[in-house]
Design a protein around this motif. Structure first.
Motif, PDB file in Angstrom:
ATOM      1  N   GLN A  65       0.783  -1.035  -0.053  1.00  0.00           N
ATOM      2  CA  GLN A  65       0.003   0.013   0.134  1.00  0.00           C
ATOM      3  C   GLN A  65       0.775   1.256   0.008  1.00  0.00           C
ATOM      4  O   GLN A  65       1.939   0.938   0.555  1.00  0.00           O
ATOM      5  N   VAL A  66       0.339   2.231  -0.450  1.00  0.00           N
ATOM      6  CA  VAL A  66       0.982   3.606  -0.557  1.00  0.00           C
ATOM      7  C   VAL A  66       0.426   4.630   0.111  1.00  0.00           C
ATOM      8  O   VAL A  66      -0.831   4.937  -0.030  1.00  0.00           O
ATOM      9  N   ALA A  67       0.857   5.360   1.081  1.00  0.00           N
ATOM     10  CA  ALA A  67       0.370   6.337   1.792  1.00  0.00           C
ATOM     11  C   ALA A  67       0.683   7.704   0.941  1.00  0.00           C
ATOM     12  O   ALA A  67       1.978   7.933   0.746  1.00  0.00           O
ATOM     13  N   VAL A  68      -0.191   8.474   0.670  1.00  0.00           N
ATOM     14  CA  VAL A  68      -0.050   9.904   0.078  1.00  0.00           C
ATOM     15  C   VAL A  68      -0.332  10.899   1.146  1.00  0.00           C
ATOM     16  O   VAL A  68      -1.423  10.989   1.463  1.00  0.00           O
ATOM     17  N   MET A  79      -2.245  -1.504  -4.213  1.00  0.00           N
ATOM     18  CA  MET A  79      -1.796  -1.946  -5.482  1.00  0.00           C
ATOM     19  C   MET A  79      -1.471  -3.300  -5.481  1.00  0.00           C
ATOM     20  O   MET A  79      -1.387  -4.049  -4.429  1.00  0.00           O
ATOM     21  N   ASP A  80      -1.827  -3.791  -6.877  1.00  0.00           N
ATOM     22  CA  ASP A  80      -1.714  -5.429  -6.773  1.00  0.00           C
ATOM     23  C   ASP A  80      -0.292  -5.617  -7.371  1.00  0.00           C
ATOM     24  O   ASP A  80       0.475  -4.926  -7.219  1.00  0.00           O
ATOM     25  N   GLU A  81       0.026  -7.022  -7.309  1.00  0.00           N
ATOM     26  CA  GLU A  81       1.534  -7.160  -7.681  1.00  0.00           C
ATOM     27  C   GLU A  81       1.894  -6.733  -8.830  1.00  0.00           C
ATOM     28  O   GLU A  81       3.123  -6.356  -9.144  1.00  0.00           O
ATOM     29  N   ASP A  82       1.198  -6.586  -9.962  1.00  0.00           N
ATOM     30  CA  ASP A  82       1.452  -6.050 -11.391  1.00  0.00           C
ATOM     31  C   ASP A  82       1.739  -4.401 -11.203  1.00  0.00           C
ATOM     32  O   ASP A  82       2.860  -4.266 -11.634  1.00  0.00           O
ATOM     33  N   GLU A  83       1.020  -3.624 -10.431  1.00  0.00           N
ATOM     34  CA  GLU A  83       1.314  -2.248 -10.102  1.00  0.00           C
ATOM     35  C   GLU A  83       2.517  -2.157  -9.320  1.00  0.00           C
ATOM     36  O   GLU A  83       3.422  -1.219  -9.605  1.00  0.00           O
ATOM     37  N   GLY A 108      -2.734   8.672 -11.901  1.00  0.00           N
ATOM     38  CA  GLY A 108      -3.690   7.938 -12.692  1.00  0.00           C
ATOM     39  C   GLY A 108      -4.633   6.695 -11.674  1.00  0.00           C
ATOM     40  O   GLY A 108      -5.500   6.816 -11.965  1.00  0.00           O
ATOM     41  N   ALA A 109      -3.455   6.282 -10.717  1.00  0.00           N
ATOM     42  CA  ALA A 109      -4.344   5.601  -9.830  1.00  0.00           C
ATOM     43  C   ALA A 109      -5.429   5.889  -8.932  1.00  0.00           C
ATOM     44  O   ALA A 109      -6.418   5.593  -8.788  1.00  0.00           O
ATOM     45  N   MET A 110      -4.980   7.396  -8.590  1.00  0.00           N
ATOM     46  CA  MET A 110      -5.907   8.104  -7.730  1.00  0.00           C
ATOM     47  C   MET A 110      -7.099   8.415  -8.387  1.00  0.00           C
ATOM     48  O   MET A 110      -8.168   8.617  -7.951  1.00  0.00           O
ATOM     49  N   LYS A 111      -6.833   8.954  -9.784  1.00  0.00           N
ATOM     50  CA  LYS A 111      -8.100   9.422 -10.635  1.00  0.00           C
ATOM     51  C   LYS A 111      -9.082   8.169 -10.779  1.00  0.00           C
ATOM     52  O   LYS A 111     -10.248   8.337 -10.695  1.00  0.00           O
TER      53      LYS A 111
END
Length: 297
Positions: A72-75, A128-132, A173-176
């Motif tokens: 996971q990404v913390a923004v 995110m999944d593994e590909d991302e 793009g993931a946020m959008k």
């Protein structure tokens, strides 16, 4: 002395427990942490993008609960207070810290997506999944190569920034996608007008201004629009008035200074732009139901 830390470029660079992969006047890349000293509070002065590579963590961010798990990404936007930090023994990260100026230069017109995510919907975790994750791992490897082998290249900084911009655009793009999948966002988005750019500028101004306790007229003047128009576009784009946005941010600053610093009431009053301690005390009493000293204990 209350246990708290101001996270800036200098504090990151001086912390021996943090592996710094790259740093300049506007960007710091953190490769990992060998040891994490749990703090009661930390004030993050920069925009931060933090990927959890191992373990998990949880904290309060401006009073809102946040949990960060592997992949996971913390923004985190600039000038945020993180408190009540708890981490697992195996917790580790890769992080990017950057100034508001460089973030805006990277995102350009897409900064509105960042602002929607951070300030309106207050979503700060991207899963995110593994590909991302693999996609961003490749970017990280390229950045590492550019850092290690490209130091003699006259365009060294520009190369690194170009790679970082590409990665941040991918995240944007993931946020959008996340916001578009939110039905409530779709409803709000369909109602936006040309005033949205002014609203985004207002959020940027409010979030980056140290003294936030100012009348709506002062912000409107900075934006070269009328106070009435500023209130209308705030209400239309977020459901809250300009004054409600200002009050919310002022209260967050008050909470931070009273709970997590040892500044005197007079010093806090001066820092936040209140005319005198008496006025400050009444403001705190009106909004928190207690005096500054009572709220502090």
């Amino acid at each position: 002395m209350k246990q708290q830390e101001e996270i800036t470029f200098q504090t990151l660079a001086n912390n021996e427990d943090i592996q710094i992969g790259y740093s300049d006047n506007e960007i710091v890349i953190v490769d990992g942490i060998q040891q994490f000293t749990q703090l009661n509070a930390a004030h993050v002065a920069m925009n931060a993008i933090v990927i959890c590579t191992c373990g998990k963590a949880q904290a309060q961010m401006n009073g809102r609960h946040m949990e960060l798990l592997r992949n996971q990404v913390a923004v985190i936007p600039q000038n945020v207070t993180v408190t009540d930090v708890m981490i697992s023994p195996d917790f580790d990260i890769k992080g990017l810290f950057l100034t508001n100026r460089i973030l805006r230069s990277f995102l350009r017109e897409k900064i509105n997506i960042w602002n929607d995510m951070m300030y309106i919907h207050r979503q700060h975790i991207v899963t995110m999944d593994e590909d991302e994750i693999l996609f961003y791992t490749h970017f990280y490897d390229m950045i590492t190569l550019a850092i290690e082998r490209g130091k003699e290249n006259p365009y060294h900084t520009e190369i690194i920034q170009a790679l970082l911009r590409s990665a941040i655009l991918g995240l944007c793009g993931a946020m959008k996608w996340m916001l578009s999948a939110d039905n409530q966002f779709s409803i709000i988005n369909s109602q936006l007008s040309t005033g949205k750019s002014h609203f985004q500028r207002f959020l940027d101004l409010l979030h980056s201004t140290k003294v936030k306790h100012r009348p709506v007229e002062a912000y409107a003047n900075d934006l070269c629009i009328s106070p009435k128009y500023l209130t209308v576009i705030c209400k239309k784009n977020s459901g809250k008035t300009a004054n409600e946005w200002i009050t919310e941010h002022v209260l967050e600053d008050i909470r931070y200074y009273l709970k997590h610093t040892d500044l005197s009431i007079k010093q806090i009053c001066d820092e936040l732009g209140f005319p005198n301690p008496s006025f400050f005390g009444k403001y705190v009493k009106d909004h928190f139901g207690m005096t500054p000293l009572e709220f502090r204990t």
